[in-house]
Design an enzyme around this catalytic site. Sequence first.
Site: not given
Length: 325
Positions: A13, A16-17, A58, A148, A152, A178
């Site tokens: 990832g 990503g952010q 992936d 989600y 988690k 974040i």
Amino acid sequence: MSKGDMNKILVTGACGQIGSELTMALRQKYGNENVVATGHKTKPGPTLRDSGPFEFIDVTRRETVEEVVDRYNIGTIYHMAAILSAVGEQNPHLAWDVNINGLYNILEIARERELTRVFCPSSIAVFGPETPRDNTPQETVLRPTTMYGITKVAGELLCDYYFRRFGLDVRGVRYPGIISSETLPGGGTTDYAVEIFYEAIKHKRYTCFLREDTVLPMMYMPDCIRATIMLMEADLSRLKHHADFNLAAMSFCPAELVAEIKKHIPEFVCEYKPDFRQEIADSWPRTIDDSAAREEWGWEPQYDLAAMTADMLEKLGRKYAEGRL
Ligand code: AKB
């Protein structure tokens, strides 16, 4: 299978952010060539691409991860690839596949190769409507109502199982929302707190998808990166928790953020049009008790609402002036 080189790090990832800034921080700390950034479909930006190795994988296709882990003799994985809350509600099957099957693949790869350490982020989304919403304790009710959140909770339990059962050193924190100025977040409920800065600078207007009084726990990216690396470097013998640390820095509602932005941009106007994300936000805590993180690995945040807002506006303002926004 031989153990990986503990100095070789893989980040999933990485476009990503959090992944994009974490990769750069890790490269600065451990050396560019020692940190392999990986992404799925998103092309890496020039900073990420040109500063060290980059590979496409992936996480739901185990062999694609194994190939990169073996080729680079990876010793540590920061598993940042995930589907966030809002996209997860729109595509629950994808959220399950990436967040559960992807994590399982990472843990199995790490177990088989006896890797040194794995970081797996969790989230305030593990909490649900029955959880105390103020000063939410470390140990409390975990009955989330989003896919989600469900992935988690299961992820935290799976990571702790791998530690207990197989001795794999897996660590993780429950990230709040974040806020960052480099890469936009992808599909979360707390994303308004990033978008609002871009719109304040570009158009002096923003339409917020949450109600103005929706208080949520948040954190500025420099604190997020520092916390992540601090936990990964903490002495294992001091850790009583592993993959589920509560983590906090500040809590605010959209109206408070707007008031803070107005101190810098007085003409800024915000409207409120709550959508499906309001229900998700209403099921999450307002403030978090992170005393376990403070006691076990010395966590202490550096940015509050005022400091974060000033820094965001300064950084994004500069980008805008240079035509990079
Ligand atoms: C989201 O909003 O989905 C994420 C999170 C709090 O985990 N930012």
